[in-house]
Design a protein around this motif. Structure first.
Motif, PDB file in Angstrom:
ATOM      1  N   VAL A 135       0.877  -1.175   0.000  1.00 16.80           N
ATOM      2  CA  VAL A 135       0.000   0.000   0.000  1.00 16.80           C
ATOM      3  C   VAL A 135       0.912   1.222   0.000  1.00 16.80           C
ATOM      4  CG1 VAL A 135      -1.720   1.351   1.252  1.00 16.80           C
ATOM      5  CG2 VAL A 135      -1.899  -1.148   1.173  1.00 16.80           C
ATOM      6  N   LEU A 136       0.735   2.065  -1.007  1.00 19.03           N
ATOM      7  CA  LEU A 136       1.558   3.262  -1.177  1.00 19.03           C
ATOM      8  C   LEU A 136       0.729   4.499  -0.888  1.00 19.03           C
ATOM      9  CD1 LEU A 136       3.996   4.955  -2.302  1.00 19.03           C
ATOM     10  CD2 LEU A 136       2.997   4.613  -4.577  1.00 19.03           C
ATOM     11  N   LYS A 137       1.250   5.363   0.001  1.00 20.59           N
ATOM     12  CA  LYS A 137       0.610   6.661   0.221  1.00 20.59           C
ATOM     13  C   LYS A 137       1.556   7.764  -0.245  1.00 20.59           C
ATOM     14  CE  LYS A 137      -1.015  10.166   3.288  1.00 20.59           C
ATOM     15  NZ  LYS A 137      -0.264  11.144   2.447  1.00 20.59           N
ATOM     16  N   PRO A 138       1.276   8.364  -1.420  1.00 24.52           N
ATOM     17  CA  PRO A 138       2.092   9.493  -1.861  1.00 24.52           C
ATOM     18  C   PRO A 138       1.802  10.729  -1.014  1.00 24.52           C
ATOM     19  CG  PRO A 138       0.783   8.523  -3.655  1.00 24.52           C
ATOM     20  CD  PRO A 138       0.240   8.006  -2.375  1.00 24.52           C
ATOM     21  N   SER A 139       2.675  11.716  -1.121  1.00 17.50           N
ATOM     22  CA  SER A 139       2.492  12.952  -0.361  1.00 17.50           C
ATOM     23  C   SER A 139       1.368  13.791  -0.946  1.00 17.50           C
ATOM     24  CB  SER A 139       3.789  13.765  -0.351  1.00 17.50           C
ATOM     25  OG  SER A 139       3.568  15.030   0.238  1.00 17.50           O
ATOM     26  N   GLU A 140       0.499  14.280  -0.072  1.00 19.01           N
ATOM     27  CA  GLU A 140      -0.572  15.182  -0.500  1.00 19.01           C
ATOM     28  C   GLU A 140      -0.044  16.548  -0.907  1.00 19.01           C
ATOM     29  OE1 GLU A 140       0.130  16.121   3.819  1.00 19.01           O
ATOM     30  OE2 GLU A 140       0.150  14.324   2.523  1.00 19.01           O
ATOM     31  N   LEU A 141       1.222  16.849  -0.580  1.00 19.40           N
ATOM     32  CA  LEU A 141       1.821  18.130  -0.948  1.00 19.40           C
ATOM     33  C   LEU A 141       2.316  18.145  -2.392  1.00 19.40           C
ATOM     34  CD1 LEU A 141       3.753  18.855   2.373  1.00 19.40           C
ATOM     35  CD2 LEU A 141       1.556  19.795   1.625  1.00 19.40           C
ATOM     36  N   LEU A 275      20.095  31.583 -13.068  1.00 17.17           N
ATOM     37  CA  LEU A 275      19.161  32.700 -12.987  1.00 17.17           C
ATOM     38  C   LEU A 275      18.022  32.579 -13.995  1.00 17.17           C
ATOM     39  CD1 LEU A 275      21.493  35.768 -12.340  1.00 17.17           C
ATOM     40  CD2 LEU A 275      20.219  34.371 -10.701  1.00 17.17           C
ATOM     41  N   GLU A 276      18.102  31.606 -14.899  1.00 17.22           N
ATOM     42  CA  GLU A 276      17.015  31.391 -15.851  1.00 17.22           C
ATOM     43  C   GLU A 276      15.811  30.782 -15.131  1.00 17.22           C
ATOM     44  OE1 GLU A 276      16.807  32.191 -19.037  1.00 17.22           O
ATOM     45  OE2 GLU A 276      18.788  33.133 -18.958  1.00 17.22           O
ATOM     46  N   PRO A 277      14.604  31.298 -15.378  1.00 14.75           N
ATOM     47  CA  PRO A 277      13.408  30.801 -14.675  1.00 14.75           C
ATOM     48  C   PRO A 277      13.195  29.296 -14.840  1.00 14.75           C
ATOM     49  CG  PRO A 277      12.914  32.823 -15.871  1.00 14.75           C
ATOM     50  CD  PRO A 277      14.305  32.411 -16.278  1.00 14.75           C
ATOM     51  N   GLU A 278      13.519  28.748 -16.018  1.00 11.52           N
ATOM     52  CA  GLU A 278      13.272  27.331 -16.272  1.00 11.52           C
ATOM     53  C   GLU A 278      14.314  26.427 -15.623  1.00 11.52           C
ATOM     54  OE1 GLU A 278      10.757  25.627 -18.122  1.00 11.52           O
ATOM     55  OE2 GLU A 278       9.785  27.530 -17.690  1.00 11.52           O
ATOM     56  N   THR A 279      15.413  27.023 -15.130  1.00  7.00           N
ATOM     57  CA  THR A 279      16.507  26.218 -14.581  1.00  7.00           C
ATOM     58  C   THR A 279      16.196  25.719 -13.179  1.00  7.00           C
ATOM     59  OG1 THR A 279      18.123  27.436 -15.884  1.00  7.00           O
ATOM     60  CG2 THR A 279      18.957  26.206 -13.996  1.00  7.00           C
ATOM     61  N   LEU A 280      15.580  26.583 -12.377  1.00 13.02           N
ATOM     62  CA  LEU A 280      15.342  26.247 -10.978  1.00 13.02           C
ATOM     63  C   LEU A 280      13.923  25.745 -10.756  1.00 13.02           C
ATOM     64  CD1 LEU A 280      17.015  29.281  -9.179  1.00 13.02           C
ATOM     65  CD2 LEU A 280      17.867  26.936  -9.241  1.00 13.02           C
ATOM     66  N   ALA A 281      13.801  24.650 -10.024  1.00  6.79           N
ATOM     67  CA  ALA A 281      12.482  24.239  -9.552  1.00  6.79           C
ATOM     68  C   ALA A 281      12.012  25.278  -8.528  1.00  6.79           C
ATOM     69  CB  ALA A 281      12.568  22.860  -8.907  1.00  6.79           C
ATOM     70  N   ARG A 282      10.709  25.450  -8.446  1.00  2.66           N
ATOM     71  CA  ARG A 282      10.208  26.423  -7.477  1.00  2.66           C
ATOM     72  C   ARG A 282      10.058  25.771  -6.108  1.00  2.66           C
ATOM     73  NH1 ARG A 282       5.320  24.995  -9.965  1.00  2.66           N
ATOM     74  NH2 ARG A 282       3.831  24.121  -8.470  1.00  2.66           N
ATOM     75  N   ILE A 283       9.836  26.603  -5.104  1.00  9.62           N
ATOM     76  CA  ILE A 283       9.564  26.082  -3.768  1.00  9.62           C
ATOM     77  C   ILE A 283       8.209  25.368  -3.815  1.00  9.62           C
ATOM     78  CG2 ILE A 283       9.360  26.647  -1.324  1.00  9.62           C
ATOM     79  CD1 ILE A 283      12.145  27.130  -2.745  1.00  9.62           C
ATOM     80  N   ALA A 284       8.133  24.204  -3.199  1.00 10.31           N
ATOM     81  CA  ALA A 284       7.032  23.295  -3.466  1.00 10.31           C
ATOM     82  C   ALA A 284       5.677  23.782  -2.960  1.00 10.31           C
ATOM     83  CB  ALA A 284       7.345  21.929  -2.864  1.00 10.31           C
ATOM     84  N   HIS A 285       5.631  24.382  -1.769  1.00  4.85           N
ATOM     85  CA  HIS A 285       4.333  24.776  -1.226  1.00  4.85           C
ATOM     86  C   HIS A 285       4.509  25.955  -0.264  1.00  4.85           C
ATOM     87  CE1 HIS A 285       5.288  22.464   2.462  1.00  4.85           C
ATOM     88  NE2 HIS A 285       5.795  21.579   1.623  1.00  4.85           N
ATOM     89  N   LYS A 286       3.409  26.603   0.051  1.00  2.00           N
ATOM     90  CA  LYS A 286       3.450  27.867   0.795  1.00  2.00           C
ATOM     91  C   LYS A 286       4.053  27.714   2.189  1.00  2.00           C
ATOM     92  CE  LYS A 286      -0.387  30.091  -1.611  1.00  2.00           C
ATOM     93  NZ  LYS A 286      -1.745  30.679  -1.483  1.00  2.00           N
ATOM     94  N   GLN A 287       3.740  26.624   2.844  1.00  2.00           N
ATOM     95  CA  GLN A 287       4.270  26.419   4.193  1.00  2.00           C
ATOM     96  C   GLN A 287       5.794  26.344   4.170  1.00  2.00           C
ATOM     97  OE1 GLN A 287       2.750  22.885   6.088  1.00  2.00           O
ATOM     98  NE2 GLN A 287       4.035  23.123   7.904  1.00  2.00           N
ATOM     99  N   HIS A 288       6.334  25.647   3.186  1.00  2.00           N
ATOM    100  CA  HIS A 288       7.784  25.531   3.083  1.00  2.00           C
ATOM    101  C   HIS A 288       8.409  26.854   2.641  1.00  2.00           C
ATOM    102  CE1 HIS A 288      11.640  23.682   2.795  1.00  2.00           C
ATOM    103  NE2 HIS A 288      11.690  23.684   1.477  1.00  2.00           N
ATOM    104  N   PHE A 289       7.730  27.565   1.741  1.00  2.00           N
ATOM    105  CA  PHE A 289       8.234  28.873   1.312  1.00  2.00           C
ATOM    106  C   PHE A 289       8.327  29.824   2.512  1.00  2.00           C
ATOM    107  CE2 PHE A 289       7.739  33.227  -0.099  1.00  2.00           C
ATOM    108  CZ  PHE A 289       8.639  33.310  -1.150  1.00  2.00           C
ATOM    109  N   GLN A 290       7.298  29.820   3.350  1.00  2.00           N
ATOM    110  CA  GLN A 290       7.311  30.689   4.532  1.00  2.00           C
ATOM    111  C   GLN A 290       8.444  30.313   5.470  1.00  2.00           C
ATOM    112  OE1 GLN A 290       5.126  33.366   4.950  1.00  2.00           O
ATOM    113  NE2 GLN A 290       6.625  33.858   6.539  1.00  2.00           N
ATOM    114  N   ARG A 291       8.670  29.012   5.613  1.00  2.00           N
ATOM    115  CA  ARG A 291       9.767  28.536   6.476  1.00  2.00           C
ATOM    116  C   ARG A 291      11.104  29.050   5.971  1.00  2.00           C
ATOM    117  NH1 ARG A 291      13.063  24.340   5.531  1.00  2.00           N
ATOM    118  NH2 ARG A 291      14.198  23.479   7.324  1.00  2.00           N
ATOM    119  N   LEU A 292      11.351  28.952   4.662  1.00  2.00           N
ATOM    120  CA  LEU A 292      12.623  29.402   4.101  1.00  2.00           C
ATOM    121  C   LEU A 292      12.798  30.914   4.230  1.00  2.00           C
ATOM    122  CD1 LEU A 292      12.809  27.230   0.847  1.00  2.00           C
ATOM    123  CD2 LEU A 292      14.144  26.925   2.938  1.00  2.00           C
TER     124      LEU A 292
END
Length: 474
Positions: A135-141, A275-292
């Motif tokens: 049974v696999l539970k993926p992340s809801e995030l 510095l290219e927008p397509e190069t970097l993945a974005r921060i995954a979700h708001k809670q983590h962005f706020q933490r950083l």
């Protein structure tokens, strides 16, 4: 979806014995490979939606890596399943011993949001290869990736593998049930919850938790070596899901006199590549962005920024950021960063890095860039970590022949390749004898002569054993 019913159905399927055969395991692994190939574009779309990964990064770190892992398991599966003969002392003749790998049963896998496809399927490969139901539970995030797995796995794999979607409440419901193994990838905070729940049923647990992975950068004299080091350090920080990876470089340890040159090279690399927008993945979700972003709101940390530091809350992007000697008791130096901020800590001499690391929790990985063989030996002998990688970073994750996992607070349990198979198997000990020879010395009533015989046996003194056997009176 009712959790109880799902667990019952998977247990019923496992009880039929279908998962134990080589043909079933091979067919399920082959189906998983087909899923990855046929649905490649859908995976790219899901990863782009969840975390903004470029399709090249997505293939490198998840799709292609997983196809390689499945192929490796398929190539070696028959060998892995074979009983392994063990050495038996001559004194035990006629006796043979072997270890037979058997599936643990029905296992529960919790995956993480930063590599939502790869960290779901990598342990799944090992569990299926070992003959388990899952049974696999993926992340809801990572909702798009979770939905992809829930939609497509039933189309390719049999009902011995089920996907359950949901948030923390769903996780709590799953943990109420008894499992034969729980495999968790995520934070140490949730890892403790997993262990506490598993303890109620004495369920074995594997925890992949990460930690602050340091990179020791020796004072390199060759400009080429410096440039190669910069390429690899930058890729293992900003080019790996924007640093949102348990094996990403967390901070650097360098000598004081080398730090300015290193910073100049890193700045140039950022300007050229990251510095290219397509190069970097974005921060995954708001809670983590706020933490950083909170890391940099600490005034003592903010003044240590020597490059970058800007972020955009609207699209949750974060500029590659370099910090020089932030306070060691600040959150950015006590918590795993899991983002695109790179602290540099300076030392009087690079050998001091060993004591620095020994005073801190054991990391998942230690990276060291050096040509000094004595320093390499000291790092191996005097530090403790899940693994060590010299003159590169992160690539150890892709090697099926190396075990991947932590130690101490960075987790426990090893997987990848054969180690995944072993992690989801019980090595059952089998001893075979016949009725040909019987030595009464092993039975009461006891006397000194029998004690002397047993001493010879345990010390592998075959001459003494033979002499006593020839002269022994019943």
């Amino acid at each position: 979806m009712e959790v109880k019913r799902v667990v019952e159905e998977v247990r019923e399927a496992y009880a039929t014995g279908i998962t134990r055969s080589y043909s079933w395991r091979k067919s399920q692994l082959t189906a998983l490979k087909h899923l990855l190939i046929h649905k490649e574009d859908q995976i790219y779309h899901a990863l782009k939606h969840d975390i903004g990964k470029h399709r090249v990064e997505a293939y490198r770190d998840e799709v292609g890596l997983m196809i390689k892992s499945v192929d490796y398991a398929l190539w070696n599966l028959k060998k892995w399943m074979q009983p392994k003969k063990v050495d038996v002392p001559l004194v035990c003749f006629p006796t043979s011993g072997e270890v037979v790998p058997e599936p643990l049963g029905v296992v529960l896998i919790f995956s993480s949001w930063n590599f939502p496809i790869g960290l779901s399927l990598e342990p799944l490969v090992g569990a299926v290869a070992a003959g388990n139901a899952v049974v696999l539970k993926p992340s809801e995030l990572a909702p798009a990736s979770s939905n992809f797995l829930a939609t497509n796995i039933p189309k390719y794999l049999e009902k011995t593998v089920r996907v359950v979607e949901g948030g923390p409440h769903m996780g709590e419901q799953l943990l109420e049930h008894k499992w034969d193994k729980i495999f968790f990838t995520g934070s140490s905070r949730v890892g403790r919850i997993i262990m506490a729940a598993a303890a109620k049923h004495l369920t074995p647990v594997s925890l992949e938790l990460g930690g602050k992975c340091p990179a020791i950068i020796d004072t390199l004299t060759s400009e080429r070596d410096i440039r190669v080091t910069i390429n690899r350090v930058a890729a293992a920080k900003w080019g790996l899901c924007s640093g949102q990876a348990c094996i990403a470089i967390d901070y650097l340890l360098v000598e004081e006199n080398f730090a300015p040159l290193l910073i100049d090279f890193l700045k140039a690399k950022i300007k050229k590549t990251y510095l290219e927008p397509e190069t970097l993945a974005r921060i995954a979700h708001k809670q983590h962005f706020q933490r950083l972003s909170n890391f940099l709101k600490d005034p003592a940390v903010a003044v240590s920024v020597v490059h970058g530091g800007s972020f955009n809350a609207e699209n949750m992007s974060f500029e590659p950021t370099i910090l020089l000697n932030p306070p060691l008791d600040s959150e950015i130096m006590t918590d795993e960063i899991f983002g695109p901020m790179l602290p540099i800590i300076t030392l009087k001499k690079i050998e001091d890095s060993i004591e620095f690391l020994k005073a801190r929790p054991k990391p998942l990985a230690i990276y060291a860039f050096t040509t000094n063989e004595k320093l390499k030996s000291k790092i191996i002998e005097e530090t403790s970590s899940g693994g060590i990688c010299f003159n590169d970073a992160v690539v150890q994750f892709a090697l099926d022949g190396l075990p991947f996992g932590g130690t101490g607070e960075s987790g426990f349990g090893k997987y990848h390749g054969k180690f995944s198979f072993d992690e989801f198997s019980n090595g059952k000990a089998i001893l075979r004898r016949n009725f040909l020879i019987e030595v009464s010395v092993r039975y009461p009533p006891w006397n000194e002569r029998k004690l002397q015989f047993i001493r010879h046996v345990y010390n592998f003194n075959y001459f003494g054993i033979l002499r006593m056997l020839l002269g022994f009176k019943r």
